[in-house]
Scaffold this motif. Sequence first.
Motif, mmCIF file in Angstrom:
data_model
loop_
_atom_site.group_PDB
_atom_site.id
_atom_site.type_symbol
_atom_site.label_atom_id
_atom_site.label_comp_id
_atom_site.label_asym_id
_atom_site.label_seq_id
_atom_site.Cartn_x
_atom_site.Cartn_y
_atom_site.Cartn_z
ATOM 1 N N ASP A 748 0.807 -1.269 -0.032
ATOM 2 C CA ASP A 748 0.150 -0.151 -0.111
ATOM 3 C C ASP A 748 0.850 1.189 -0.069
ATOM 4 O OD1 ASP A 748 -2.750 -1.052 0.468
ATOM 5 O OD2 ASP A 748 -1.416 -2.252 2.109
ATOM 6 N N ASP A 749 0.413 2.202 -0.850
ATOM 7 C CA ASP A 749 1.124 3.605 -0.841
ATOM 8 C C ASP A 749 -0.165 4.620 -1.151
ATOM 9 O OD1 ASP A 749 1.150 3.732 -3.651
ATOM 10 O OD2 ASP A 749 3.282 3.012 -3.865
ATOM 11 N N GLU A 750 0.301 5.771 -1.354
ATOM 12 C CA GLU A 750 -0.613 6.782 -1.815
ATOM 13 C C GLU A 750 -1.300 6.426 -3.029
ATOM 14 O OE1 GLU A 750 1.244 10.454 -0.753
ATOM 15 O OE2 GLU A 750 0.846 10.430 1.276
ATOM 16 N N GLY A 751 -0.651 5.825 -3.836
ATOM 17 C CA GLY A 751 -0.950 5.851 -5.228
ATOM 18 C C GLY A 751 -1.480 4.329 -5.577
ATOM 19 N N PHE A 752 -0.923 3.299 -5.102
ATOM 20 C CA PHE A 752 -1.181 1.769 -5.341
ATOM 21 C C PHE A 752 -1.484 0.962 -4.412
ATOM 22 C CE2 PHE A 752 0.313 -2.365 -6.502
ATOM 23 C CZ PHE A 752 -0.300 -2.750 -7.611
ATOM 24 N N SER A 753 -2.401 0.172 -4.397
ATOM 25 C CA SER A 753 -2.408 -0.960 -3.192
ATOM 26 C C SER A 753 -2.642 -2.164 -4.027
ATOM 27 C CB SER A 753 -3.668 -0.547 -2.258
ATOM 28 O OG SER A 753 -4.967 -0.536 -3.186
ATOM 29 N N LEU A 754 -2.286 -3.311 -3.549
ATOM 30 C CA LEU A 754 -2.212 -4.651 -3.770
ATOM 31 C C LEU A 754 -2.096 -5.594 -2.600
ATOM 32 C CD1 LEU A 754 -2.099 -6.940 -6.120
ATOM 33 C CD2 LEU A 754 0.170 -6.916 -5.716
ATOM 34 N N SER A 755 -2.956 -6.367 -2.540
ATOM 35 C CA SER A 755 -3.410 -7.613 -1.529
ATOM 36 C C SER A 755 -3.747 -8.983 -2.142
ATOM 37 C CB SER A 755 -4.200 -7.303 -0.485
ATOM 38 O OG SER A 755 -5.448 -7.150 -0.753
ATOM 39 N N LEU A 756 -2.957 -9.767 -1.540
ATOM 40 C CA LEU A 756 -3.451 -11.182 -2.086
ATOM 41 C C LEU A 756 -3.771 -12.232 -0.689
ATOM 42 C CD1 LEU A 756 -0.539 -11.853 -4.442
ATOM 43 C CD2 LEU A 756 -2.864 -11.501 -5.041
ATOM 44 N N SER A 757 -4.516 -12.746 -0.642
ATOM 45 C CA SER A 757 -4.968 -13.548 0.758
ATOM 46 C C SER A 757 -5.443 -14.890 0.310
ATOM 47 C CB SER A 757 -5.958 -12.773 1.563
ATOM 48 O OG SER A 757 -7.037 -12.553 0.849
ATOM 49 N N TYR A 758 -5.376 -15.810 1.074
ATOM 50 C CA TYR A 758 -6.034 -17.355 0.894
ATOM 51 C C TYR A 758 -6.612 -17.584 2.429
ATOM 52 C CZ TYR A 758 -6.533 -22.173 1.007
ATOM 53 O OH TYR A 758 -7.015 -23.522 1.030
ATOM 54 N N ALA A 759 -7.820 -18.014 2.576
ATOM 55 C CA ALA A 759 -8.538 -18.471 3.687
ATOM 56 C C ALA A 759 -9.375 -19.744 3.625
ATOM 57 C CB ALA A 759 -9.502 -17.202 4.136
ATOM 58 N N GLU A 760 -9.508 -20.181 4.588
ATOM 59 C CA GLU A 760 -10.251 -21.582 4.630
ATOM 60 C C GLU A 760 -11.132 -21.336 6.095
ATOM 61 O OE1 GLU A 760 -6.921 -24.791 3.489
ATOM 62 O OE2 GLU A 760 -7.470 -24.469 5.338
ATOM 63 N N ASP A 761 -12.527 -21.940 5.844
ATOM 64 C CA ASP A 761 -13.673 -21.722 6.572
ATOM 65 C C ASP A 761 -14.346 -23.081 6.739
ATOM 66 O OD1 ASP A 761 -15.689 -21.097 8.253
ATOM 67 O OD2 ASP A 761 -16.369 -19.290 6.897
ATOM 68 N N ARG A 762 -14.507 -23.442 7.981
ATOM 69 C CA ARG A 762 -14.946 -24.663 8.269
ATOM 70 C C ARG A 762 -16.229 -24.774 9.098
ATOM 71 N NH1 ARG A 762 -9.593 -24.955 8.435
ATOM 72 N NH2 ARG A 762 -8.602 -26.359 6.989
ATOM 73 N N SER A 763 -16.718 -23.405 9.374
ATOM 74 C CA SER A 763 -17.793 -23.177 10.080
ATOM 75 C C SER A 763 -19.215 -23.171 9.321
ATOM 76 C CB SER A 763 -17.678 -21.555 10.776
ATOM 77 O OG SER A 763 -17.661 -20.732 9.828
ATOM 78 N N ARG A 764 -19.323 -22.960 7.947
ATOM 79 C CA ARG A 764 -20.523 -23.034 7.275
ATOM 80 C C ARG A 764 -21.075 -24.405 7.232
ATOM 81 N NH1 ARG A 764 -20.245 -20.123 1.740
ATOM 82 N NH2 ARG A 764 -22.470 -20.821 1.626
ATOM 83 N N ASN A 765 -22.412 -24.528 7.672
ATOM 84 C CA ASN A 765 -23.301 -25.642 7.503
ATOM 85 C C ASN A 765 -23.937 -25.958 6.091
ATOM 86 O OD1 ASN A 765 -24.402 -28.044 8.081
ATOM 87 N ND2 ASN A 765 -26.250 -26.730 9.126
ATOM 88 N N ASP A 766 -23.418 -25.971 5.193
ATOM 89 C CA ASP A 766 -23.862 -25.937 3.807
ATOM 90 C C ASP A 766 -23.301 -27.285 2.921
ATOM 91 O OD1 ASP A 766 -20.928 -25.382 3.318
ATOM 92 O OD2 ASP A 766 -21.449 -23.679 2.386
#
Length: 794
Positions: A748-766
């Motif tokens: 992140d800076d004043e002109g550009f932002s980039l983020s990459l993330s990976y998440a796992e969720d085991r709480s949904r009952n679907d």
Amino acid sequence: MTGSSSFLKTDERGIVRGMNSAARGVLFTVFAAVSCASLTLPALAQQSLESALQSQVNPNAEMLLESDQITYDFDRDVIVASGGVQIFYDGYTVEAHQIIFDRRNSQLKARGDVVMTEPTGNVVRTNELTLSEDFANGFANALQLDTPQRTRFIADKATRSDGNVTTFENGLYTVYTRPTNPPNKPPLWRIRAAKIIHDQKERVIYYENASLEFFGAPVAYMPYLSMPDPTVKRKSGFLIPTGVANDRIGFGASVPYYWALNPHYDLTTTLTPLTKQGVVSDVKFRHQLANGAYTFSAAGLFQGRPGEFSGSSGDRRWRGAINTTGHFNLSENWKAGWDLIYKSDRAFLKDYSFVSFNDDDETSEVYLSGNTLRNGFSVKGYAFSIYQEDYTNPTYDAPGFSPVGQSLQDKQPFVAPVVDYNYVFDDPIGGGELSFNSNFTSLTRAKTDAFRASGVDRFRGVDGTFSRMSMQTNWRRTFIDPIGQSFTPFAYVRGDLFFNASADPNVNALTGDAVVGRAMPAAGLEYRYPFIATFQGGNQILEPVAQVIVRPDEQRIGELPNEDAQSIVFDATTLFEWDKFSGFDRTEGGSRLNLGLNYKLQLDSGYYMSALFGRSYQLGGKNSYAMPDILGATLDSGLASSQSDYVSSLYLHTNHGVRVGAQARLDENNFAFRRLQAQATARYGPLSSSLAYAYLTAQPNLGIPDPREEVLSSASLRLEDNWRVFGLLRYDLENSDVVQDGVGAGYDDEGFSLSLSYAEDRSRNDGDKVNRTFYMRIGLRTIGNTQISSGLAD
């Protein structure tokens, strides 16, 4: 000097003041012509310089010219200001090594490090500027503009023609972060175009053969691009697309188009083609009025492969949702609004989370409210659209009311109206404060919501329509004696009327009476005696607190519905509440003594700590918390015996980035934890972290036979000025299982932002064991943001 030239009269610095009208006209031409160069800036500048010039230039303003030397060549009719030339006029400053005005050819030239600073803060730099006297035509070399919003425009050449169209040759648009960046280092990103054409009449800027560059290298080419100029606040056109990827829906891209229908309302339409499920259509309408605003949104699709959602409520062809919101100020004290949502199925907004109005709110609401300094009135209505999937475990089967195979959504109530009125009297009554509170609630449920726990049927709600009218009057007054003791006598009286107590003849626990009345008078006294000790470096306060309340027994326990008092949380925050029930459907009865000890420590260095320890005693009468209602929530409250569990709290602030807070309930016999919630946050240099812990003992009366114990942690580490890494973990200690986890990195800076993330969720009952999501976000300041979200499910 030759005989054909002469010097204008100046002081030691070459300052000219009080010039005649001809000279003033020459210098105004210099000033205005240089200002005119700013009219050619691209559309992404934050303010229209041409309108700024027209609105801010005052032809009658004082003008000041400073230069080392000023000459006038009579033969050629040329005026020349040389050597550190500065012009100050009506908030504008123009600097150059030389300014030449050729009156015979009606042409002006500014040469050598030309810098113009405008009242708006814009700074224009160029090597040489040439303009006609009427400002209609002009030419500039190596033009650069920096705005207060830290945007920058650069062009090799700029040409102005017909007083309307400005063409930039080999132009650049970018942003910059700080002046300390190396001057020769290319910006992180920029837009380069062979030509940038600004048509002031159309108020549009066109880019020809444009490319998006990162670190000086092109990454995307756009043969043609247009956008509105700064004078246009809203204009129809395509917005930046976003990407989406998911095992169940496939790959796709959302392409939004913005319709500027009117200065006060607009429309955004979005199409998202998906490789597996078809095309999601999304529309959002917004309307701003003089006293408020409202929105209408809708999204839906005809699923190509509904079987991808087999085993969940999403296994259907047509899916969609509608949402509308509004808020209006009817007068100084009155406002009204709504937030309503309808979904074809409970999982649509989870499965298609990229639609424009997606959120996790399960509540639809309509309200009207009015407030003054001493009274308040509100009318509300609620409906609940849940995300939770239906039960599949027959363990919780309540005979005749089995949740298995039945829709939980059908068991959600409609609550309308909910009317609240509160009033605090202006004048003291008996030397104390008198207040009045009232509530009317009507609730309708289509199906009984029941389950079996520990061999007993428990009811969260019963089908039918129930209404209740409650009114309560409170009085209190505080006395402080000469040695600092505080005495607060108080009293209240409350009355309730219940209508149509049960519409289900199978629910024997409820009375069959059509109207049931209930009353609860109470009187009490609260005592506090703070001991203050001051020492070098701070002070501390030790304060014992005692509160006694005398009242009759609660009436009709277990015979009346309990819809709004099902959550019984006994901790340090509710120890001294007159009535510890969370709502109106239950009212605490019997005489009770609440005891506690407060401690506070304050150090001059900024450290602060507060703590509370106490418990509650049932002195006489029937203990309301020992008498179960149709849900039985009070049996696990910690208040069911004559001597309650112990409650405590702790808060610590170190003034060095560390904060700790905790609430605990301990068993009345062995001090074992029955409930514990603790959270700590810390910031040390580039590291920010938080840790939360929660423990709840088993609640068999609510169908929870095992304890629950979880820890949630998150951290963010800044590696450089602009780089960071982050992660989170939610862990079930009782079952030794990871509930949620994720990791990511961002810039992140004043002109550009980039983020990459990976998440796992085991709480949904679907139906899925693990829901995995990959998320990428890219943001270019002043241009827009885009994101790609990918869900991968087991």
